[in-house]
Design an enzyme around this catalytic site. Structure first.
Site, PDB file in Angstrom:
ATOM      1  N   HIS A 147       0.819  -1.127  -0.040  1.00  0.00           N
ATOM      2  CA  HIS A 147       0.230   0.092  -0.034  1.00  0.00           C
ATOM      3  C   HIS A 147       0.920   1.265  -0.153  1.00  0.00           C
ATOM      4  CE1 HIS A 147      -3.168   2.627   0.474  1.00  0.00           C
ATOM      5  NE2 HIS A 147      -3.953   2.326   1.524  1.00  0.00           N
ATOM      6  N   HIS A 150      -2.623   6.974  -1.035  1.00  0.00           N
ATOM      7  CA  HIS A 150      -3.656   7.503  -0.232  1.00  0.00           C
ATOM      8  C   HIS A 150      -3.036   8.335   1.130  1.00  0.00           C
ATOM      9  CE1 HIS A 150      -6.746   4.260  -1.826  1.00  0.00           C
ATOM     10  NE2 HIS A 150      -6.072   4.936  -2.703  1.00  0.00           N
ATOM     11  N   TYR A 152      -0.776   7.418   3.350  1.00  0.00           N
ATOM     12  CA  TYR A 152      -0.234   6.525   4.295  1.00  0.00           C
ATOM     13  C   TYR A 152       1.329   6.423   4.135  1.00  0.00           C
ATOM     14  CZ  TYR A 152      -4.946   5.382   5.253  1.00  0.00           C
ATOM     15  OH  TYR A 152      -6.310   5.542   5.633  1.00  0.00           O
TER      16      TYR A 152
HETATM   17  C1  LIG Z   1     -14.686   0.726   3.200  1.00  0.00           C
HETATM   18  C2  LIG Z   1     -13.663   1.103   2.343  1.00  0.00           C
HETATM   19  C3  LIG Z   1     -12.377   0.784   2.742  1.00  0.00           C
HETATM   20  C4  LIG Z   1     -11.219   1.051   2.128  1.00  0.00           C
HETATM   21  N1  LIG Z   1     -10.015   0.619   2.670  1.00  0.00           N
HETATM   22  C5  LIG Z   1      -8.790   0.562   1.750  1.00  0.00           C
HETATM   23  C6  LIG Z   1      -7.581   0.056   2.208  1.00  0.00           C
HETATM   24  O1  LIG Z   1      -7.492  -0.628   3.249  1.00  0.00           O
HETATM   25  N2  LIG Z   1      -6.547   0.023   1.253  1.00  0.00           N
HETATM   26  C7  LIG Z   1      -6.742   0.731   0.078  1.00  0.00           C
HETATM   27  O2  LIG Z   1      -5.649   0.819  -0.599  1.00  0.00           O
HETATM   28  N3  LIG Z   1      -7.949   1.369  -0.451  1.00  0.00           N
HETATM   29  C8  LIG Z   1      -8.777   1.232   0.454  1.00  0.00           C
HETATM   30  N4  LIG Z   1     -10.283   1.705   0.142  1.00  0.00           N
HETATM   31  C9  LIG Z   1     -10.353   2.246  -1.224  1.00  0.00           C
HETATM   32  C10 LIG Z   1     -10.696   1.236  -2.327  1.00  0.00           C
HETATM   33  O3  LIG Z   1      -9.695   0.304  -2.338  1.00  0.00           O
HETATM   34  C11 LIG Z   1     -11.146   1.699  -3.762  1.00  0.00           C
HETATM   35  O4  LIG Z   1      -9.951   2.174  -4.325  1.00  0.00           O
HETATM   36  C12 LIG Z   1     -12.371   2.792  -3.760  1.00  0.00           C
HETATM   37  O5  LIG Z   1     -13.218   2.272  -2.814  1.00  0.00           O
HETATM   38  C13 LIG Z   1     -12.676   3.258  -4.995  1.00  0.00           C
HETATM   39  O6  LIG Z   1     -13.210   2.190  -5.620  1.00  0.00           O
HETATM   40  P1  LIG Z   1     -14.916   1.877  -5.748  1.00  0.00           P
HETATM   41  O7  LIG Z   1     -15.354   3.325  -6.276  1.00  0.00           O
HETATM   42  O8  LIG Z   1     -14.965   0.657  -6.800  1.00  0.00           O
HETATM   43  O9  LIG Z   1     -15.552   1.707  -4.260  1.00  0.00           O
HETATM   44  C14 LIG Z   1     -11.247   1.473   0.850  1.00  0.00           C
HETATM   45  C15 LIG Z   1     -12.614   1.680   0.284  1.00  0.00           C
HETATM   46  C16 LIG Z   1     -13.769   1.257   1.144  1.00  0.00           C
HETATM   47  C17 LIG Z   1     -14.931   1.901   0.377  1.00  0.00           C
END
Ligand SMILES: Cc1cc2nc3c(=O)[nH]c(=O)nc-3n(C[C@H](O)[C@H](O)[C@H](O)COP(=O)(O)O)c2cc1C
Length: 344
Positions: A147, A150, A152
């Site tokens: 990762h 975002h 981090y």
């Molecule tokens: C509940 C939730 C938790 C997430 N946790 C992570 C994470 O642990 N690591 C990460 O790289 N992105 C995380 N994301 C981002 C998602 O991987 C993804 O990039 C984002 O939801 C956009 O995709 P979508 O529009 O299909 O939901 C999270 C998103 C959501 C909704």
């Protein structure tokens, strides 16, 4: 399946319910499951006791159950390895046993929220990522994702406002600030060997600033990503909130499109696939309804990227891929915030 933090692993240990949750995605025909972010073995790698660890006997036993169940359902899975860096404490007030750590202690531009890592801390952190990757391979996972997105830890090194270091891990250019990530990828590559896929998730946007950009030109993006590819990245997972947004003026290529063009590597696109609203709007409580995949397919067929990550649509509905494949669009259910409350 995009990595999604679920907070259902008390004390950092994935439970049998977590294993069943991922196995249901394998049964639903997800091609590659990326786990929620799982933190590596550093005292302050997490700000929440329910985020899974990817270290320690109990947690690794929990992950073994996950991968065994996923494989029993013919699934392929990679854990996402995570260190949060300097983050804000949660409302619960829970804190790790040591202060949050990052390149310069900044949690956001101009705001200190932790301590600056020493070179020893950096070396130990790199070792902990490499160990987690080796453990993933030993447990039976088919790849790992690091990762680096975002806002981090790894991204805090990339981003100038959070990386004000004056030693060899800082610098005026993005390429200079990438040294931590390059060394980390190299160490992970050494620990897993040549035939094991390494994905690196990267993003321009940060939780601290949705409009932030690391690379403002294709040249800067090339100077950022090529050394990471040379260090051992096989797959760039290019995180956008909306996959259809062009990365640079003058071309409709998105982030994954540019990353593939500039590095020649496999790329993953992501961001509001199959849904009407983006995921940050979803956190504000806005519902997202199913939407067309035509624009995604146009880009995919043109060869812009190789893989597509789906987040919320899959969180809400384990059967999403099969429904799509079988053209059962009237059965798609969309996403509302309530889906976060349970592991369905
Ligand atoms: C509940 C939730 C938790 C997430 N946790 C992570 C994470 O642990 N690591 C990460 O790289 N992105 C995380 N994301 C981002 C998602 O991987 C993804 O990039 C984002 O939801 C956009 O995709 P979508 O529009 O299909 O939901 C999270 C998103 C959501 C909704």
């Amino acid at each position: 399946m995009a990595p999604m933090t679920r907070l259902f692993s008390p004390g950092g240990v994935p439970t049998p319910s977590v294993a069943d949750y991922y196995a249901r995605r394998a049964e639903g025909e997800v091609g590659l499951i990326l786990s929620e972010g799982a933190v590596i073995n550093r005292p302050a790698s997490s700000n929440d006791p329910n985020v899974p660890h990817f270290y320690g006997k109990k947690s690794l036993r929990g992950w073994k159950l996950v991968i065994d169940k996923v494989q029993a359902s013919a699934g392929v899975m990679a854990p996402q390895l995570w260190h949060m860096g300097v983050v804000s404490p949660k409302d619960s007030g829970w804190l790790p046993s040591a202060p949050f750590e990052g390149p310069s202690g900044f949690v956001a531009p101009g705001k200190i929220g932790g301590v600056a890592m020493t070179e020893h801390d950096i070396a130990e952190t790199i070792k902990a990522f490499a160990q987690a990757a080796a453990d993933a391979k030993a447990l039976g996972f088919k790849a790992v994702e690091i990762h680096g997105a975002h806002g981090y830890l790894i991204d805090q090194f990339f981003w100038h406002p959070t990386n004000q270091r004056t030693d060899g891990y800082g610098g005026q250019t993005l390429a200079e600030r990438s040294r931590f990530a390059v060394e980390l990828v190299r160490a992970v590559r050494d620990s897993v060997g040549p035939d094991f896929a390494i994905s690196l998730r990267v993003s321009q946007w940060k939780l601290q600033d949705y409009a932030a950009r690391l690379a403002t030109t294709p040249q800067e993006m090339q100077a950022w990503l090529v050394p990471l590819a040379e260090a051992g990245v096989d797959i760039f997972h290019c995180s956008q909130r909306r996959f259809w947004e062009p990365e640079f003026i003058g071309s409709d290529l998105n982030f994954a499109g540019w990353a593939k063009k500039l590095t020649g590597k496999t790329t993953i696109t992501v961001g509001s696939v199959g849904l009407s609203g983006d995921f940050l709007a979803a956190f504000r409580g806005e519902a997202s309804t199913p939407s067309s995949l035509d624009e995604l397919l146009r880009r995919f067929d043109r060869g812009d990227f190789d893989l597509v990550a789906v987040g919320r649509a899959l969180l809400a509905d384990a059967g999403w891929p099969r429904k799509i494949r079988e053209g059962r669009s009237s059965e798609l259910i969309g996403f509302t915030k309530e889906a976060l409350a349970t592991l369905t």
